[in-house]
Design a protein around this motif. Sequence first.
Motif, PDB file in Angstrom:
ATOM      1  N   SER A  23       0.835  -1.205   0.000  1.00  0.00           N
ATOM      2  CA  SER A  23       0.000   0.000   0.000  1.00  0.00           C
ATOM      3  C   SER A  23       0.874   1.261   0.000  1.00  0.00           C
ATOM      4  CB  SER A  23      -0.972   0.011   1.180  1.00  0.00           C
ATOM      5  OG  SER A  23      -0.305   0.182   2.412  1.00  0.00           O
ATOM      6  N   LEU A  24       1.993   1.225   0.712  1.00  0.00           N
ATOM      7  CA  LEU A  24       2.915   2.369   0.719  1.00  0.00           C
ATOM      8  C   LEU A  24       3.550   2.553  -0.660  1.00  0.00           C
ATOM      9  CD1 LEU A  24       4.654   1.731   4.159  1.00  0.00           C
ATOM     10  CD2 LEU A  24       2.898   3.435   3.661  1.00  0.00           C
ATOM     11  N   GLN A  25       3.968   1.438  -1.276  1.00  0.00           N
ATOM     12  CA  GLN A  25       4.546   1.509  -2.608  1.00  0.00           C
ATOM     13  C   GLN A  25       3.524   2.010  -3.628  1.00  0.00           C
ATOM     14  OE1 GLN A  25       5.970  -2.555  -2.912  1.00  0.00           O
ATOM     15  NE2 GLN A  25       8.078  -1.897  -2.543  1.00  0.00           N
ATOM     16  N   GLY A  26       2.291   1.569  -3.494  1.00  0.00           N
ATOM     17  CA  GLY A  26       1.246   2.014  -4.401  1.00  0.00           C
ATOM     18  C   GLY A  26       0.995   3.505  -4.292  1.00  0.00           C
ATOM     19  N   ALA A  27       1.063   4.038  -3.078  1.00  0.00           N
ATOM     20  CA  ALA A  27       0.798   5.457  -2.852  1.00  0.00           C
ATOM     21  C   ALA A  27       1.887   6.353  -3.442  1.00  0.00           C
ATOM     22  CB  ALA A  27       0.638   5.739  -1.364  1.00  0.00           C
ATOM     23  N   VAL A  28       3.126   5.846  -3.509  1.00  0.00           N
ATOM     24  CA  VAL A  28       4.222   6.661  -4.052  1.00  0.00           C
ATOM     25  C   VAL A  28       4.668   6.194  -5.435  1.00  0.00           C
ATOM     26  CG1 VAL A  28       5.028   7.320  -1.754  1.00  0.00           C
ATOM     27  CG2 VAL A  28       6.106   5.386  -2.911  1.00  0.00           C
ATOM     28  N   GLY A  29       4.068   5.144  -5.942  1.00  0.00           N
ATOM     29  CA  GLY A  29       4.347   4.692  -7.302  1.00  0.00           C
ATOM     30  C   GLY A  29       5.647   3.944  -7.488  1.00  0.00           C
ATOM     31  N   GLY A  30       6.112   3.231  -6.478  1.00  0.00           N
ATOM     32  CA  GLY A  30       7.336   2.442  -6.628  1.00  0.00           C
ATOM     33  C   GLY A  30       7.975   2.134  -5.296  1.00  0.00           C
ATOM     34  N   TYR A  31       9.244   1.732  -5.367  1.00  0.00           N
ATOM     35  CA  TYR A  31       9.990   1.415  -4.151  1.00  0.00           C
ATOM     36  C   TYR A  31      10.030   2.636  -3.236  1.00  0.00           C
ATOM     37  CZ  TYR A  31      11.644  -2.698  -6.673  1.00  0.00           C
ATOM     38  OH  TYR A  31      11.709  -3.871  -7.368  1.00  0.00           O
ATOM     39  N   ILE A  32       9.957   2.364  -1.927  1.00  0.00           N
ATOM     40  CA  ILE A  32       9.888   3.479  -0.986  1.00  0.00           C
ATOM     41  C   ILE A  32      11.256   3.817  -0.398  1.00  0.00           C
ATOM     42  CG2 ILE A  32       7.485   3.040  -0.396  1.00  0.00           C
ATOM     43  CD1 ILE A  32       8.468   1.872   2.298  1.00  0.00           C
ATOM     44  N   GLU A  47      11.708   5.979  -4.058  1.00  0.00           N
ATOM     45  CA  GLU A  47      13.168   5.892  -4.005  1.00  0.00           C
ATOM     46  C   GLU A  47      13.824   6.338  -5.314  1.00  0.00           C
ATOM     47  OE1 GLU A  47      15.622   2.415  -2.168  1.00  0.00           O
ATOM     48  OE2 GLU A  47      15.090   1.848  -4.221  1.00  0.00           O
ATOM     49  N   GLU A  48      13.148   6.132  -6.426  1.00  0.00           N
ATOM     50  CA  GLU A  48      13.713   6.444  -7.737  1.00  0.00           C
ATOM     51  C   GLU A  48      13.028   7.646  -8.385  1.00  0.00           C
ATOM     52  OE1 GLU A  48      12.984   2.630  -9.534  1.00  0.00           O
ATOM     53  OE2 GLU A  48      15.023   1.967  -9.047  1.00  0.00           O
ATOM     54  N   GLY A  49      12.400   8.502  -7.574  1.00  0.00           N
ATOM     55  CA  GLY A  49      11.628   9.616  -8.112  1.00  0.00           C
ATOM     56  C   GLY A  49      12.404  10.493  -9.080  1.00  0.00           C
ATOM     57  N   LYS A  50      13.599  10.890  -8.707  1.00  0.00           N
ATOM     58  CA  LYS A  50      14.399  11.747  -9.580  1.00  0.00           C
ATOM     59  C   LYS A  50      14.912  10.975 -10.789  1.00  0.00           C
ATOM     60  CE  LYS A  50      15.864  14.847  -5.976  1.00  0.00           C
ATOM     61  NZ  LYS A  50      16.936  15.195  -5.066  1.00  0.00           N
ATOM     62  N   LEU A  51      15.362   9.743 -10.567  1.00  0.00           N
ATOM     63  CA  LEU A  51      15.884   8.924 -11.669  1.00  0.00           C
ATOM     64  C   LEU A  51      14.816   8.656 -12.724  1.00  0.00           C
ATOM     65  CD1 LEU A  51      17.968   6.297  -9.669  1.00  0.00           C
ATOM     66  CD2 LEU A  51      18.836   8.190 -11.039  1.00  0.00           C
ATOM     67  N   ARG A  52      13.575   8.520 -12.285  1.00  0.00           N
ATOM     68  CA  ARG A  52      12.473   8.240 -13.204  1.00  0.00           C
ATOM     69  C   ARG A  52      11.861   9.514 -13.785  1.00  0.00           C
ATOM     70  NH1 ARG A  52       8.467   4.699 -10.151  1.00  0.00           N
ATOM     71  NH2 ARG A  52       7.282   5.024 -12.042  1.00  0.00           N
ATOM     72  N   GLY A  53      12.394  10.659 -13.394  1.00  0.00           N
ATOM     73  CA  GLY A  53      11.916  11.918 -13.937  1.00  0.00           C
ATOM     74  C   GLY A  53      10.540  12.325 -13.439  1.00  0.00           C
ATOM     75  N   CYS A  66      10.573  14.507  -5.431  1.00  0.00           N
ATOM     76  CA  CYS A  66       9.917  14.350  -6.726  1.00  0.00           C
ATOM     77  C   CYS A  66       8.863  13.252  -6.633  1.00  0.00           C
ATOM     78  CB  CYS A  66      10.937  13.998  -7.802  1.00  0.00           C
ATOM     79  SG  CYS A  66      12.078  15.350  -8.136  1.00  0.00           S
ATOM     80  N   GLY A  67       7.702  13.527  -7.182  1.00  0.00           N
ATOM     81  CA  GLY A  67       6.606  12.565  -7.164  1.00  0.00           C
ATOM     82  C   GLY A  67       5.781  12.682  -5.894  1.00  0.00           C
TER      83      GLY A  67
END
Length: 96
Positions: A23-32, A47-53, A66-67
């Motif tokens: 549920s935490l990963q779903g809320a932020v769209g990926g690894y936390i 965790e990869e917000g900046k890397l994923r743009g 980011c995100g």
Amino acid sequence: MITVAYKVGQAPSVLVLDGSLESLQGAVGGYIEAVSLNDNLVLICNEEGKLRGLPPNKPLGRDVICGDFLIVASDDEGDFVSLDENGVQFALEFFD
């Protein structure tokens, strides 16, 4: 679990999750990634917000989150737990 969600381009809102990793990963769209804000509040972001743009959301110190992200509480053992009423109010006003 009671959290405060900061979605890009939206006002912060209270969000109730089941507290699972999924549920935490779903809320932020990926690894936390967890970032401590103070003794018992934690920011959870992608965790990869900046890397994923992902789009910039809020500044944090000299950095930017980011995100979408969440603010949750942590207990004495470091586990994520629900925000209490004071925690919700603090989290809603943290970036004002």
